[in-house]
Design an enzyme around this catalytic site. Structure first.
Site, short mmCIF file in Angstrom:
data_model
loop_
_atom_site.label_atom_id
_atom_site.label_comp_id
_atom_site.label_asym_id
_atom_site.label_seq_id
_atom_site.Cartn_x
_atom_site.Cartn_y
_atom_site.Cartn_z
N HIS A 198 13.78 4.76 -5.38
CA HIS A 198 12.65 4.06 -4.78
C HIS A 198 11.35 4.46 -5.48
O HIS A 198 11.12 5.63 -5.73
CB HIS A 198 12.54 4.40 -3.29
CG HIS A 198 11.39 3.74 -2.62
ND1 HIS A 198 11.43 2.44 -2.20
CD2 HIS A 198 10.14 4.19 -2.34
CE1 HIS A 198 10.26 2.11 -1.67
NE2 HIS A 198 9.46 3.15 -1.75
N ASP A 228 10.15 -0.47 11.76
CA ASP A 228 9.21 -0.15 10.69
C ASP A 228 8.33 -1.35 10.36
O ASP A 228 7.13 -1.21 10.13
CB ASP A 228 9.96 0.31 9.43
CG ASP A 228 9.02 0.47 8.25
OD1 ASP A 228 8.13 1.32 8.32
OD2 ASP A 228 9.13 -0.31 7.28
N ARG A 282 -0.07 -0.41 11.82
CA ARG A 282 -0.82 0.63 11.10
C ARG A 282 -1.84 0.01 10.16
O ARG A 282 -2.95 0.52 9.98
CB ARG A 282 0.15 1.51 10.31
CG ARG A 282 0.97 2.45 11.19
CD ARG A 282 2.17 3.00 10.44
NE ARG A 282 1.78 3.69 9.22
CZ ARG A 282 2.56 3.79 8.13
NH1 ARG A 282 3.78 3.28 8.13
NH2 ARG A 282 2.11 4.41 7.07
N LYS A 298 14.02 2.85 5.50
CA LYS A 298 14.51 1.65 4.82
C LYS A 298 15.65 1.99 3.86
O LYS A 298 16.62 1.25 3.74
CB LYS A 298 13.36 0.97 4.08
CG LYS A 298 12.44 0.23 5.04
CD LYS A 298 11.28 -0.44 4.36
CE LYS A 298 10.17 0.55 4.10
NZ LYS A 298 8.81 0.03 4.29
N1 URA Z 1 5.31 1.96 1.81
C1 URA Z 1 6.12 1.87 2.89
O1 URA Z 1 7.21 1.34 2.79
N2 URA Z 1 5.69 2.37 4.05
C2 URA Z 1 4.49 2.95 4.21
O2 URA Z 1 4.17 3.38 5.28
C3 URA Z 1 3.67 3.03 3.08
C4 URA Z 1 4.11 2.54 1.89
#
Ligand code: URA
Ligand code: CA
Length: 433
Positions: free
Chosen positions: A82, A161, A168, A187
């Site tokens: 990632h 998420d 957020r 994820k």
């Molecule tokens: N990338 C993500 O997937 N989540 C975050 O909170 C910040 C960057």
């Protein structure tokens, strides 16, 4: 349990337990906890932080909030990689076949790009015929038979998420290390990874602006991974300029082929060797980065890495003839050079601004609905530290429209030519535990 008590507990700096965190995530996913309460908790976490243990509970609760991909039918350790968001980041195109050619299964689930960062599946889609919308059993079968396959994200992965990230974004609580770390890790875990290699980017245009911040985030993710039984390693790498020379989908496929032939840009090659070595380590194939690098070099030298790429493209329906003739990739109608306006040394190439210039050309999406032109993009000729003379070509714009004045202006805004440049390392830190 009451949400208001949980908010108060975190606000006072206390530790939440597993049951409380599960209550929050389950309730929020099911729309039983309203956005205003969740926002208040996010702000409390922003100020009070979370312990490793709390962040691990949060990660697993979010990973379990929706579909989870079961890759247990694939033999071996499935390692995922990632990146926190790069520009011209061609590494996955190189690493998938390169690591698979060493016998480590690469089951890559990738997203489409948005904004200044490109998506891996968009890059592969520049290859005529390439299919990434595979049913999950076909995907698993391909990996079992050939060690590598790429599939687009589908299904309802980590809805908690998705909802929390949107909240957020509008409550100024994105920049919280435990929240970012659990968001990313949830994820990867839902996508079925046994082991995870992270490329945490640092730079003016990146999520993390300083090496210290990036190291904190990397350590937080490595600790979560280890707590939940997924071996996790990380690299802190520089994103103060785009990676390699090419930015744009077909142009990056070409750059990946060159790299698999051992003729790629030095920075891209070096980063692929470190990340690839970590993937081999996470899979238990080698014990050290040095051993990993030697194995990867051998796979490039003996042609196995390129051959694996060719087979992989063909198995996913793509025209594998591009490997021998990159001119079969989509071509842009115009090639326009960007001349230097003065003598000097390139000292800044702000990566996200360069990425936005490529997006405006059509190489990326401004909104989810935009379509991508696979042929267009940029190829840098001068990188940070390179001397330039007035009128030298700084880069070539590959465009399907003749007038690119807007793109040129964006590129000049992204660039600084000075008397001297401060060379920066490509890799700041390699975290192996
Ligand atoms: N990338 C993500 O997937 N989540 C975050 O909170 C910040 C960057
Ligand atoms: Ca590149």
């Amino acid at each position: 349990m009451r949400m208001v008590d949980i908010i108060a507990k975190k606000q006072a700096g206390h530790k939440l337990n597993k049951a409380e965190i599960e209550f929050v995530i389950e309730g929020f996913t099911a729309d039983k906890i309203p956005d205003y309460q969740m926002s208040a908790l996010a702000m409390a976490i922003y100020f009070q932080g979370m312990t490793e243990e709390e962040a691990s509970y949060l990660t697993m609760a979010m990973a379990e909030s929706g579909d989870q991909i079961d890759l247990s039918a694939i033999e071996g350790v499935k390692v995922d990689k990632h990146s926190t968001g790069g520009v011209g980041d061609t590494t996955t195109l190189v690493l998938a076949p390169l690591v698979a050619s060493c016998g480590v299964p690469v089951a890559k689930m990738s997203g489409r790009g948005l904004g200044h960062t490109g998506g891996t599946v968009d890059k592969f889609e520049a290859i005529e015929g390439f299919r990434y919308e595979l049913p999950i059993d076909e995907f698993i079968d391909l990996v079992n038979r050939h060690k590598v396959a790429v599939v687009g994200q589908s299904g309802n992965l980590t809805p908690a998420d998705k909802k929390l990230y949107a909240l957020r974004d509008v409550t100024s609580t994105v920049q919280s290390i435990p929240l970012i770390a659990s968001s990313i890790m949830s994820k990867k875990i839902a996508a079925g990874a046994d082991a995870i290699v992270l490329d945490v980017k640092v730079g003016e245009g990146a999520f993390m602006k300083t090496v210290e911040e990036a190291e904190k985030l990397a350590h937080a993710m490595v600790k979560i991974g280890n707590q939940v039984g997924r071996k996790t390693l990380a690299v802190i790498s520089n994103m103060n300029e785009p990676l390699g020379y090419a930015i744009g989908n077909a142009l990056e496929v070409k750059e990946a082929i060159l790299t698999l032939q051992g003729k790629g840009p030095e920075d891209l090659t070096q980063l692929c060797f470190v990340l690839g070595s970590q993937m081999l380590m996470a899979a238990g194939k080698v014990n050290t980065i040095e051993e990993g690098k030697a194995m990867l070099q051998q796979q490039i030298d003996n042609g196995e890495a390129l051959e694996t790429f060719r087979q992989f493209v063909s198995h996913q329906g793509g025209n594998a003839a591009i490997v021998d003739d990159v001119d079969l990739l989509p071509q842009a109608a115009y090639q326009i050079e960007l001349p230097a306006l003065e003598d000097g040394v390139v000292s800044h190439w702000v990566a996200n601004k360069v990425g936005e210039a490529a997006m405006v050309l059509g190489a990326g999406r401004e909104t989810k609905e935009d379509t991508i032109d696979p042929a267009v993009g940029l190829v840098l000729h001068k990188k940070i530290g390179d001397a330039v003379k007035k009128d030298d070509a700084l880069l070539t714009i590959y465009s399907n429209r003749e007038d690119v004045e807007d793109v040129k202006q964006r590129l000049y805004d992204a660039l600084t030519i000075a008397q001297a440049a401060n060379p920066e390392p490509l890799i700041y830190n390699v975290i192996t535990e």
